[in-house]
Scaffold this motif. Sequence first.
Motif, PDB file in Angstrom:
ATOM      1  N   ARG A 227      -1.531  -3.209 -22.216  1.00  0.00           N
ATOM      2  CA  ARG A 227      -1.018  -3.796 -20.976  1.00  0.00           C
ATOM      3  C   ARG A 227      -1.555  -5.200 -20.741  1.00  0.00           C
ATOM      4  O   ARG A 227      -1.039  -5.928 -19.900  1.00  0.00           O
ATOM      5  CB  ARG A 227      -1.423  -2.930 -19.775  1.00  0.00           C
TER       6      ARG A 227
ATOM      7  N   ILE B 170      -3.803  -8.905 -12.152  1.00  0.00           N
ATOM      8  CA  ILE B 170      -3.992  -7.551 -11.615  1.00  0.00           C
ATOM      9  C   ILE B 170      -2.978  -6.655 -12.303  1.00  0.00           C
ATOM     10  O   ILE B 170      -1.799  -6.992 -12.372  1.00  0.00           O
ATOM     11  CB  ILE B 170      -3.791  -7.518 -10.087  1.00  0.00           C
TER      12      ILE B 170
ATOM     13  N   PRO C 168       4.620   1.336  -4.863  1.00  0.00           N
ATOM     14  CA  PRO C 168       3.894   0.974  -3.643  1.00  0.00           C
ATOM     15  C   PRO C 168       3.753  -0.537  -3.462  1.00  0.00           C
ATOM     16  O   PRO C 168       3.353  -0.991  -2.407  1.00  0.00           O
ATOM     17  CB  PRO C 168       2.530   1.644  -3.817  1.00  0.00           C
TER      18      PRO C 168
ATOM     19  N   TYR D 236      -1.352  -2.870 -12.470  1.00  0.00           N
ATOM     20  CA  TYR D 236      -1.223  -1.612 -11.750  1.00  0.00           C
ATOM     21  C   TYR D 236      -0.842  -0.498 -12.717  1.00  0.00           C
ATOM     22  O   TYR D 236      -0.225  -0.752 -13.746  1.00  0.00           O
ATOM     23  CB  TYR D 236      -0.164  -1.739 -10.657  1.00  0.00           C
ATOM     24  N   TYR D 237      -1.199   0.693 -12.363  1.00  0.00           N
ATOM     25  CA  TYR D 237      -0.889   1.877 -13.177  1.00  0.00           C
ATOM     26  C   TYR D 237      -1.442   1.736 -14.589  1.00  0.00           C
ATOM     27  O   TYR D 237      -0.859   2.247 -15.536  1.00  0.00           O
ATOM     28  CB  TYR D 237       0.619   2.128 -13.229  1.00  0.00           C
TER      29      TYR D 237
ATOM     30  N   TYR E   6      -3.049 -14.312 -11.470  1.00  0.00           N
ATOM     31  CA  TYR E   6      -1.781 -13.611 -11.323  1.00  0.00           C
ATOM     32  C   TYR E   6      -1.983 -12.293 -10.611  1.00  0.00           C
ATOM     33  O   TYR E   6      -2.968 -11.600 -10.850  1.00  0.00           O
ATOM     34  CB  TYR E   6      -1.147 -13.372 -12.694  1.00  0.00           C
TER      35      TYR E   6
ATOM     36  N   PRO F  87      -2.261   2.447  -7.157  1.00  0.00           N
ATOM     37  CA  PRO F  87      -1.968   1.568  -6.018  1.00  0.00           C
ATOM     38  C   PRO F  87      -1.499   2.319  -4.784  1.00  0.00           C
ATOM     39  O   PRO F  87      -1.465   1.750  -3.712  1.00  0.00           O
ATOM     40  CB  PRO F  87      -0.870   0.645  -6.555  1.00  0.00           C
ATOM     41  N   LYS F  88      -1.166   3.585  -4.949  1.00  0.00           N
ATOM     42  CA  LYS F  88      -0.777   4.384  -3.774  1.00  0.00           C
ATOM     43  C   LYS F  88      -1.962   4.621  -2.854  1.00  0.00           C
ATOM     44  O   LYS F  88      -1.810   4.698  -1.656  1.00  0.00           O
ATOM     45  CB  LYS F  88      -0.250   5.737  -4.252  1.00  0.00           C
TER      46      LYS F  88
END
Lengths: 495, 581
Positions: free
Chosen positions: A250, A214, B276, A216-217, B69, A178-179
Motif C-alpha cells: 500500500r 495517511i 467513513p 486507511y484500511y 498527503y 477509520p470507523k
Amino acid sequence: QVQLVVPMVVVFSPGSVPGDLPRPLPFRDVQEMEISVNLRTSVTSHYEMRYRSTTGQEEAALAAATAREADAALHPLQDTTMGSLTIYVVPETSSLLPQGITVYVGKHRSALVRAVGSLAALQARLREVTQVMSFTASSIVAALSDRVPNGELSPDARRNLKSSLGYEITFSLLNPDPKSHTVDWDIEGAVNRYVKPVLDKLSLVANFSVDSQILYYAVLGVTPRYDKESSSFLLSAHSLPHVINPVEARLGSSAASLYPVLNFLLYVPERSHSPLYIQDKDGAPVSTNAFHSPRWGGIMVYNVEVPASPQASLPLHVDVDMARVMEVFLAQLRLLFGLSREEVPPEFLLESPGNEGLADWELDHLLWAHTVENIATVSTTLTSLAQLLDKIGNIVIKDDVASEVYRAVASVQSAVTKLSLGHLHAAFQASKEAVTSSEKAFFDPSLLHLLYFPDDQKFAIYIPLFLPMAVPILLSLAKIVRETRLHKKEPTKMD
Amino acid sequence: GGMAAALLPLPLLLLLAAGPGPGRADAGQERRDALREELTPLPTGDVAATFQFRTRWDADLQRGAVSHYRLFPKALGRLVAALGVRELHLALTQGFWRTRYWGQPPLQAPAGAELWVWFQPTVTDVDKAWKELSNILSGIFCASLNFIDLTNTVIPTASFKPLGLANGTDHHLLRYAVLPREVVCTENLTPWKKLLPCGSKAGLAVLLKAERLFHSSYHSQAVHIRPICRDASCLAMSWELRQTLTVVFDFFSSGQGKKDWSLFKMFSRTLTDTCPLASQSKVYVDISPKNKEKELLEVSPAPTSVYEAVVQGDKKTYAVYDLLNPSLFNTSRSLNVQLKWKRPQDSSEMPIPTLHAQRYVGGYGLQTGEICTLIYNTHPYRAFPVILLETVPWYLRLYVHTLTIITKGKENKPSYIHYQPAQDRRRPHLLEMLIQLPANSVTKITIQFERALLKWTEYPPDPNHGFYVGSSVLSALVPSVTAMKDMDVEQSPLFTSLFPSSDGSSYFVRLYTEPLLVNLPTPDFSMPYNVICLTCTVVAVCYGSFYNLLTRTFHVEEPSRGGLAKRLANVIRKFRGVPPL
C-alpha cells in the motif's frame, strides 16, 4: 589501495603533559591502523597527530566551569575542516569532566581527554576517541559489506543504508480502522521542528526529500496474540518480519525518483486489537513500542487511550503526540545511518547535539564510511562493466559511455588521493561524482547485452548445414578406424 | 458520500455517487472527497454502471518542498508536482461503447489506452516530461503506456481543451496519445482501486470485483486530475482527482430474457457500509419515465429522495439512495438496489442519440485503401459544428488531396483544417477539421491512403492480426432539446460536472469512433530461416556426394558364391541329397 588519513591535533593544557614524551612539544607523529575486509582488500588508516601545548586563548577557554562551556568557547579556535579532530588533554584532576568520565566529546570536532600518566596510555585512550569520532574498523567493514564473505558480517553491519546520492523519507500514518478512530497528526510541524534540522545537516551527504501520507484500511500481516493477564494484544519478535509485506503493497513506490526510500510507519491499531504491544525476544514489552527493519525503515505502534466512558461516540478523535513519535523515528533514522550512540564505552560522555540533531563529528563519521563505500561501489561497477565487455567481444561502446568511464576512473582516483591527503570533503565529492559517472556508463541502454546476437544461436541457425555435412565425414572416419583395425589383424592379406 | 439512483422507462440508470459534503477543517486545509456510481440499463438488455470517485485537495500541489498527503494518493500527487502537470486524463478501456444503441455515454473512452496531459507553462522540455510521465504512469497502472513515443503522440490544436482552471490554452503544452492495442484487465484495476482512500474495503468500491467487471461488454476505467476553483468566488485553487469506471453488463442473454437487475446480480456483492472518509456517497438509479409509463418500473427499497435534472439534453429522473443517511441501513444490514419491470417489455427502442458516428476501412488489396467516417446529426431542425480529430500512424500514407466531405450529396467545406503530415518513424498524421453538420443529415468523410512497407524489425508480434488505427475523436456542443438550468457545480451530482456546459441550450459531447484494424503487407517471417535450411541442405547433400566420390576407394570384386537362385537351388539339392551346383 585506499589510505584514510585523519589530521589530528592533540593539545596539552598545562599540567597534563605526560612525563615520557620522546621529544619536546610541539612534534608530529603518525599512528597506523590496518583494517582488513577480506583476503585481498584492506584499508589502512593513518592518524597524523600533531602534539602541541595550549595557547593563551585556549587556556582561557579551558578555564570554563563545565565541559559544555569549554567546548563552546574552544570551537572558534579550532581547525574546522571536515575529518580533522582536535583533542584537548586536561589535567587528571581537572573538574571540567564529571567524576568517572575520562573523555568528553563535544558538539563539533573536538574532545576533552583526561590526562594519564604515560604517553602510551594516553595514546591508547586517544585511539578510542578517534575511533568514536571518525571511524572504526567495523564501520569501514560495514561500508564495504558487499565484499565481505557472507557469514562473517555482523547483523549490525547489514543494517546501515547503502550510500546513495539521495534518500526519500516517507512518513506514513496507518489507520486500519477509520470507523473507530479519526487520527490527526501534525506531521508538517513535526517535520519542520524535528526532522528538518537533522536533514539540513545531512544535506552535505545526500539530497533528502520528505513526504507523508495517511493510509486507511492498511493492516499488518500478522494477527496479534491476546494476552489475558495484561488484557492487551502482543506482537512477538519472531512475527515482526511478516508484518511489513502487506503494508508495503500500500505504501506506493517512489515512481518519480530512483533514490532509496526510508519508510517510517506509525500504526494506530484497530479498536478490536488495542492496546497492542511489541515483545522482544525475551518476551518483555519493548519500551518504545517500535522496531526497525534494516535498510528499510521503522514501524511504531501508537496505542489510542481507551476513553473513560464506554459510551463515547465513535469515531474517536485522536491527536498524535508528535514529540513522542518523532523521538523514536529520529533514533531509528540515526540507527539506519549507522550513527547509533549506543556502542560508546561507559567512561565517554557525548554532548547531545541539541537542535541540530547531529554533531559535526557524527557527520564526519558518515562521510568517512560513505566515501569508502562509494569508492568500492565504483570499482565494482567498473569491474562488472569490464567483465561484460570481455564476454561480448563485438559490443559497441559509444563515445559518451567511454567518456563517462574515463570520468569515473579520474574521479575515483582523485577521491583516493584526497583521502590520503586528509581532505575528507573533497574526497567525498569526488567519490559522489565517480558513482554518478560509473552508474551512467553501466546503465546506458546501448550496453544491454540482449541487443547482441549470442554465438550459440548463430550456431543453431547453421545446424542444417553442419549436421548433414558432418554425417559423411563421421562415417568415413568410422570407416577409417574400422579399416585400420582390420589392417592390423590381417596384415598378411595385403599384397 | 452520497448515492443516488434513477430509472429510465427502458434504459435504467443507476448512479452511485459520493458528492462533496461539508468539508472537515484540518490543519487549515479543507479536504473533501466524493464518490459516485451510475448504472444505465439499456434497451437491448444491457445495464451500464458508472462509478465516480472524487477526491478534492485544497492545497497547491506545485508549491512547497515537503508534501503531506491525506486522502489524495501520494503516487499521483508526487507525479503532478514533479513533472509540472496541469491536467491529466488517462483512460483504459476494453470494448467499444455503442453510441447508436446505448445512447450518449456519460464518459466515453476509446478502446485501449488513452492519455492526454496539459503541462504547466513552466515546463521547458514538454517532450521529455511527457516521456517520463508515460513511463511512470505505466509503472503505476501496470499498463504498456511506456510504448507512447513520438510516433503515436500528437498535439491537437482544437479538440482537447483543459477541463479545469487554465490561464492559457497554448496547445504546445498539450500531448495526446492513444494505444489501441492495449488490453485492459485485472492488473490495471488493482492499482486503480488502490488510489481510493478506502481502497476496496468500504463504501461503493466494495462492488468493484474484477471477476464481474471483466465479464462484461464494455469496461472503461479512467483517472482525471485537474485544478478547480475552491469555491464559488474562485480565489483559491484546489486539485481534483476523479476516478471513473464504466461497465456494461449484458443481462438479457445471461438473465433468461428478463431485464430485471439488482446490485447483487451485477456485482455479486451488496452495499453494507459507507467509506467513513467520504463526505458524500450516493447511488443514483435512472427511473426516467418514457411515454408517461412510469408505473412500468419498480425500484426497491424505496429511495431516500428523487432527483430530476436535464442530462445531455434529456430530462431524467433519478432515484437517489444516500448511503450516509442512517435510515437506509436501519431495516436491513445491506443495501441491494433492485429494479423490476412490471410487465415484460417488448422491443421499445432507445431514442437515437443526436450525434453518433461510424468509421470503417474501404478499398481492396494491400496497396491502397480508404478510411470512411460517417457522422450522423439526427437533430430535427438544428445544425451544429463538430471537431473531428484523426490520428493515423505514419505507415498509412494519407493522400490529403483525396479528402472529401459530402453531406446530403453536396460537398461540405470544413471551416477549419489543421493537418500535420506524418514523418516516417517520427510522428503520425494529425488531421483536425471543424465541420458543420446540417440538421437531420449524414456526413461522409473519406480519405485514401497507401500502405507503407515496414522494416522487418518494426513488425509487432503476430503481424497478421493487423495494425490498429486509433479511434477518431468527435467533440461537439450539441444543441439540447430541453432547456437546462444552471446548476451549482459543487452541489450537483458528479456525473453532470466533468465537462463544463457553456449555456443552457447546448451540452458538450465527446465521442470516439471504432478503432480500425488495417492489414499491412506482411512478409513471411520464417522465410529467412527456411531459405537457410533449404540452401544448407542442398549444399550439404552436394558436399556429401562429392566427398563420397573423392574419398571412396574402389576394389575389384571377386565373383561371389552366386545369386539367390543358385543358393536356393543348392538348399533344395541338399534336401534331395544331390551335390550342390
